[in-house]
Enzyme design. Structure first.
Site, PDB file in Angstrom:
ATOM      1  N   ASP A 475      20.264  18.860 115.704  1.00  0.00           N
ATOM      2  CA  ASP A 475      19.829  19.911 114.547  1.00  0.00           C
ATOM      3  C   ASP A 475      19.146  19.723 113.390  1.00  0.00           C
ATOM      4  O   ASP A 475      19.237  20.245 112.592  1.00  0.00           O
ATOM      5  CB  ASP A 475      21.765  20.130 114.483  1.00  0.00           C
ATOM      6  CG  ASP A 475      21.845  21.727 114.982  1.00  0.00           C
ATOM      7  OD1 ASP A 475      21.171  22.056 115.810  1.00  0.00           O
ATOM      8  OD2 ASP A 475      23.206  22.215 114.914  1.00  0.00           O
TER       9      ASP A 475
HETATM   10  C1  BGC Z   1      26.031  20.430 116.245  1.00  0.00           C
HETATM   11  C2  BGC Z   1      25.118  20.067 117.828  1.00  0.00           C
HETATM   12  C3  BGC Z   1      24.676  19.382 117.823  1.00  0.00           C
HETATM   13  C4  BGC Z   1      24.370  18.232 117.137  1.00  0.00           C
HETATM   14  C5  BGC Z   1      24.049  17.027 116.943  1.00  0.00           C
HETATM   15  C6  BGC Z   1      26.949  18.862 115.480  1.00  0.00           C
HETATM   16  O1  BGC Z   1      26.831  18.805 114.237  1.00  0.00           O
HETATM   17  O2  BGC Z   1      27.173  20.663 116.561  1.00  0.00           O
HETATM   18  O3  BGC Z   1      25.136  21.243 118.204  1.00  0.00           O
HETATM   19  O4  BGC Z   1      23.668  18.484 118.926  1.00  0.00           O
HETATM   20  O5  BGC Z   1      25.153  17.924 115.809  1.00  0.00           O
HETATM   21  O6  BGC Z   1      22.234  17.774 115.736  1.00  0.00           O
END
Ligand code: BGC
Length: 804
Positions: A475
Site C-alpha cells: 500500500d
Molecule cells: C494493509 C494491507 C497491505 C499491507 C502492506 C497492511 O497494513 O492492510 O492491505 O497489503 O499493509 O502495505
C-alpha cells in the site's frame, strides 16, 4: 521455557501471563460470531457488535497514557485496601496474578491478603453477550467482608462521533437501572433499535452510571472515588459519560466461595429490556454459565479438529494447532478494523486483506467463508476495480478511500478457488452477486473472476506489465501520488488515469490467478475457457521474463517515468521481496532457474535474524515518485521492515523449489512462538503474529509492532499446512505434496476435508525433502499423490516419501 512474563501451556491451549506489566499489553480477541471483545492481560479493551465503528458498546482510549487504561474492571475493597484482580487500574501489588489467554476466553486471577478473585471473560457461541464469570474465594484464615465494584464505560455506539463530537455527546447519554440490569439507552428513544445491558446476576448493594460520580471529575480510574469511599453513589447519568457499575457486598468465611456473573449484552430484540432481563435470569443459574463455557470449548475443539498436526518442530506444531487458527478467526472476523493498533474507526474490511484472510479460515467454517466471498464480490465494480475497503455493518464500499488499487480484484480469484477446492461447492460460482455500481444486475461470482482477469489484461503499461494504480499489495509503494502536501493521504492522492507505472508483483499475482482460474475451468469441464486463460498467462509470463528480470532477481515495478524500482541500477531499494515471491508463486523462472536464483538473492540480500526485510537498501530520503514507502524511517514498516506477511510467501516459494530446510527456516524466522525468549526486544504477544518486526536498519531491530490483524495469520497457516506439510485441498481430493527438512523422520496430520476426517501419517525413511514414493489409503495403495474423496471416515492414510 517461556520468559519473564509468561509461558505456553500447550495442553490447555493457553498462554499464561504471569506478570501483569508485560512489555506491551498482550491481547486476546473474544467472540467468534457477531459480538467481539478485545481483552488484554489486565482486562483492558472494549466490546462491540459486528462493527467496531458503528456498534461500539464500551469505550476505549487509543493513544492513551499509560497504554490500555480503559476496560472491564472489578475493584475489590478489603478493609482500606482497594485492588483489582487484573492489577489495573489501581496497580495495587498482588500476592498472585495470572492471566490465561485461551481460545475465545481470558481468565484473570488475582489474589491478595487471603482473597482470590477469578474473572473468566468469554462470549458464548451464538450469543450477543460477553460473560464475566466471577469467582471470589476466601483462601485465608479469617472471615472477609468485601465490597466489590464492577466497571465499564459505555461508548455512545458510533465510535468516531463518540470521541470527537462532545458538544452533542455530552448531552445525549441516557441510562436506566433495573435492579442488577443497567441499560445504556442513549438514542434509543429516537433512531436506535438496540440497547446495551451491563447486568449482574449477583445481589446488588448499589450502582453507578455516572462516570463523574464513580471516578471523580479530576481523578484517574486508579483513584476512583467510589471504590475508595467504599460505597456506590447510586448515580444516574444525564448526559456526560455514562458508565455501568454494580456494588456487591460479600461476607466470606474461610474456605468459602461466591460465584456470579456480569453480562455485557447487545440487545436488539423488539423488546430489548425483556431480552436483557431474560438473559440475566438465565445466567443466574450457575450451570447455565458453565454450560455456555463448555459449549465454547467444544466449539473450538470441533473447529480445531479440521487440522491438527504432530510434527518434529514444536513451534510449528503449537502454532498450527492452536494459535494460528485463533488468529485466523480474528482476522477473518475483523479484517484490519479493531485491535490495539487498529482503532476500529478507520479501515473496516479490506478487499485484498479479507480475501487473503479467507485462505486461512475457509477450512474452519466454510459456510461463513462463502458469505464473505459474496460480500466482497459485491463491492467490486463492473469494470473490475474494487472498493478497497467496506464497512462490516453496512457492507457498503468506503467512498473515502475508493478503489484503483490494481491488485485488489485478483485476490478474489485466489479466495474463490480456495473455497471451491475446500468445499466442492461449485454452486457459489453461479451466485448472482452483481457489482457495486450495478447492484441487482445479477452477474455471477464466476463473472467477477473473469472481470478481474480481464481488468488486468486490459490495464497494462509500456512493457506490457500490469498497471499499479494507487498501489498493489504494498500500500505504500505509491508510484502515482507525487505527494508534497502533508495533509493528504499517500494512498489516495494523485491521478492514476493515464499513468504508465507498472507492477511486476501484480504480474506474478496475475500468473497465479490464471493458474487457479484455469484449474477451476478444467474442474468445471470447460477446457476451452481454461485454454484461453492459459494463453493469457503464457503471454504475461513472456512479458515478465523479458522485462521483469534484472539479472539476479525480478524487478519490483516501473515508476511513472518508466524507471525500474527494485533493480541493481537503483541506488536504494535495489531488491524487493514481493516480486520475487509472486513471480515464483506464479510459475515464473521455473524452467530457466530464475526462480531459485531470485530466492537465493532474497536470502542473500534481504535475510536477517529477525526475518526477511521488504527491500534493501532502505530508503534514506523521501522520494515523491515512490510515495509513502520512503516516508518511514529506515527499518520500519514498508521501508525495509520485516513485513511478516510477505515472509510467508517466500516460505511457500521455497516449497515450490523443494527446499524444505529453507522453507522451515523462513517459517520460523517470524514465528512468534520461536521469539518467546527474545521478548525484551520483541515486546509483542508471543502467540500471534505481528504485522511488522523492525529490520536491521531500524533503531530497535527485532521489535514487533501491530499484532493480531495481519494477513500473516492466514498465509502462515497456508505456508505450513499446504506448503511444508503439503496437505493441499484440491478439486478431486487432498493432495499430499510435502516439502520438509531432510532431517524430519515424519509427522502426522489429521485433516477434516468435506466432512470426512483423514488421519495422515507421513514417513520419511530416506531423509528427503519431497516426493511421494507411496500412498496407501485405508490399506490400499493409490497411484499418484492425491487422496481420493471418501465418504464416512475416518480415513487412514500412509504416505512414504522418497525416490520412486
Ligand atoms: C494493509 C494491507 C497491505 C499491507 C502492506 C497492511 O497494513 O492492510 O492491505 O497489503 O499493509 O502495505
Amino acid at each position: 521455557m517461556g520468559n519473564a512474563y509468561g509461558h505456553f501451556d500447550d495442553d490447555a491451549r493457553e498462554y499464561v501471563v504471569t506478570r501483569p506489566d508485560t512489555p506491551l499489553p498482550w491481547l486476546n480477541v473474544l467472540g467468534q460470531d457477531e459480538l467481539f471483545g478485545l481483552c488484554t492481560n489486565t482486562g483492558g479493551g472494549y466490546t462491540f457488535w459486528r462493527d467496531a465503528r458503528l456498534r461500539r458498546l464500551t469505550r476505549y482510549r487509543y493513544n492513551d497514557a499509560p497504554y490500555d487504561s480503559v476496560g472491564r474492571y472489578l475493584f475489590v475493597r478489603d478493609g482500606a485496601t482497594v485492588w483489582n484482580p487484573g492489577w489495573k487500574p489501581t496497580k495495587t501489588p498482588l500476592d498472585r496474578y495470572e492471566c490465561r489467554h485461551g481460545l475465545g476466553y481470558t481468565r484473570i486471577t488475582g489474589a491478595k491478603d487471603g482473597v482470590e478473585v477469578e474473572l473468566l471473560f468469554f462470549v458464548p457461541p451464538g450469543e450477543d453477550a460477553e460473560l464475566w464469570r466471577t469467582t471470589v474465594r476466601n483462601v485465608g484464615a479469617v472471615t472477609k467482608e468485601l465490597t466489590l465494584f464492577s466497571y465499564v464505560e459505555f461508548c455512545l455506539y458510533e465510535a468516531l462521533n463518540d470521541m470527537t463530537n462532545f458538544q452533542r455527546t455530552y448531552s445525549i447519554g441516557e441510562v436506566e437501572v433495573d435492579g442488577g440490569a443497567i441499560f445504556h439507552t442513549t438514542e434509543y428513544r429516537e433512531r436506535r433499535d438496540h440497547l446495551t445491558m451491563f447486568g449482574c446476576t449477583g445481589e446488588i448493594a448499589g450502582f453507578d452510571t455516572s462516570r463523574d460520580a464513580f471516578v471523580g471529575v479530576h481523578n484517574g480510574l486508579h483513584e476512583a472515588t467510589v471504590p475508595f469511599a467504599g460505597a456506590a453513589a447510586n448515580s444516574v447519568a444525564h448526559g456526560w459519560n455514562p458508565i455501568g457499575s454494580h456494588q456487591l457486598d460479600l461476607r466470606l468465611e474461610p474456605g468459602a466461595e461466591e460465584r456470579f456473573a456480569f453480562v455485557l449484552a447487545y440487545l436488539h430484540d423488539p423488546e430489548p429490556r425483556e431480552q436483557g432481563r431474560a438473559l440475566l435470569a438465565r445466567y443466574r443459574d450457575r450451570d447455565a454459565v458453565e454450560s455456555a463455557f463448555a459449549a465454547l470449548g467444544e466449539r473450538w475443539e470441533s473447529l480445531l479438529s479440521a487440522f491438527q498436526v504432530d510434527c518434529p518442530d514444536p513451534h510449528a506444531t503449537r502454532m498450527a494447532n492452536t494459535w494460528n487458527p485463533l488468529q485466523c478467526m480474528a482476522t477473518f472476523n475483523l479484517s484490519r478494523s479493531a485491535s490495539l493498533y487498529e482503532s476500529g474507526i478507520g479501515r473496516g474490511m479490506g478487499f485484498r486483506d479479507s480475501n487473503q484472510d479467507l485462505l486461512g479460515f475457509v477450512h474452519l467454517i466454510p459456510e461463513r467463508a462463502r458469505g464473505r466471498l459474496l460480500d466482497l464480490a459485491a463491492t467490486q465494480l463492473a469494470d473490475g476495480t474494487c472498493f478497497h475497503q467496506y464497512q462490516p455493518l453496512t457492507k457498503q464500499g468506503n467512498a473515502e478511500i475508493g478503489g484503483d488499487f490494481y491488485d485488489d480484484h485478483l485476490w478474489l480469484v485466489l479466495s474463490s478457488c480456495a473455497y471451491v477446492k475446500e468445499t466442492g461447492d461449485d454452486s457459489v460460482l453461479d451466485e448472482p452477486v452483481g457489482y457495486a455500481d450495478t447492484p441487482g444486475s445479477g452477474e455471477t461470482l464466476l463473472h467477477h473472476l473473469e472481470t478481474s482477469i480481464a481488468y488486468t489484461l486490459s490495464h497494462r503499461g509500456p512493457h506490457g506489465l500490469p498497471l499499479i494504480g494507487h498501489a498493489d499489495w504494498n500500500d505504500c509503494l505509491n508510484l502515482n501520488c507525487f505527494s508534497t502536501e502533508p495533509d493528504e493521504s499517500f494512498q489516495t492522492a494523485g491521478d492514476v488515469e493515464g499513468s504508465v507505472a507498472e507492477s511486476v508483483m501484480i504480474a506474478g499475482l496475475f500468473l497465479r490467478a490464471c493458474d487457479e482460474l484455469a484449474a477451476l475451468y478444467r474442474h468445471l469441464g470447460r477446457d476451452e475457457d481454461a485454454k484461453r486463460v492459459d494463453a493469457s498467462s503464457a503471454e504475461m509470463l513472456a512479458v515478465v521474463e523479458e522485462h521483469g528480470w534484472d539479472g539476479e532477481w525480478y524487478v519490483r515495478a516501473f515508476d511513472a517515468a518508466g524507471e525500474p524500482v527494485g533493480s541493481h541500477t537503483c541506488d536504494e531499494g535495489r531488491i524487493f521481496i514481493e516480486s520475487q515471491a509472486w513471480c515464483v508463486l506464479g510459475g515464473a523462472g521455473r524452467e530457466n532457474g530464475r526462480a531459485r536464483r531470485a530466492l537465493e538473492s532474497v536470502r542473500e540480500h534481504l535475510g536477517s535474524e529477525h526475518g526477511i526485510v521488504l527491500h534493501q537498501p532502505a530508503y534514506t530520503r523521501y522520494r515523491p515518485e515512490l510515495g509513502e514507502i520512503t516516508s518511514y524511517p529506515p527499518g520500519y514498516k514498508e521501508n525495509a521492515g520485516v513485513f511478516s506477511h510477505n515472509n510467508t510467501w517466500i516460505t511457500l516459494a521455497w516449497c515450490l523449489e523443494g527446499e524444505g530446510e529453507r522453507a522451515l527456516e523462513t517459517y520460523l524466522a517470524i514465528c512468534p512462538s520461536a521469539r518467546e525468549e527474545a521478548i525484551e526486544t520483541y515486546r509483542s504477544e508471543p502467540y500471534v503474529y505481528a504485522q511488522m518486526i523492525a529490520g536491521p536498519d531500524a533503531a530497535t531491530p527485532g521489535e514487533a509492532k501491530n499484532s493480531w490483524l495481519t494477513g500473516t495469520a492466514a498465509w502462515a497457516f497456508v505456508s505450513l499446512a499446504q506448503g511444508i506439510l503439503g496437505i493441499e485441498p484440491g478439486y478431486d481430493g487432498l493432495r499430499v505434496n510435502p516439502c520438509i527438512p531432510r532431517g524430519w523422520g515424519g509427522y502426522r496430520v489429521s485433516r477434516r476435508f468435506r466432512g470426512v476426517l483423514y488421519e495422515i501419517e507421513v514417513a520419511n525413511p530416506d531423509g528427503v525433502s519431497r516426493g511421494v514414493r507411496s500412498l496407501h489409503v485405508d490399506g490400499r495403495e493409490v497411484a499418484g499423490d492425491v487422496i481420493p474423496l471418501a465418504a464416512g471416515g475416518p480415513v487412514q492414510v500412509q504416505v512414504v516419501l522418497g525416490a520412486n
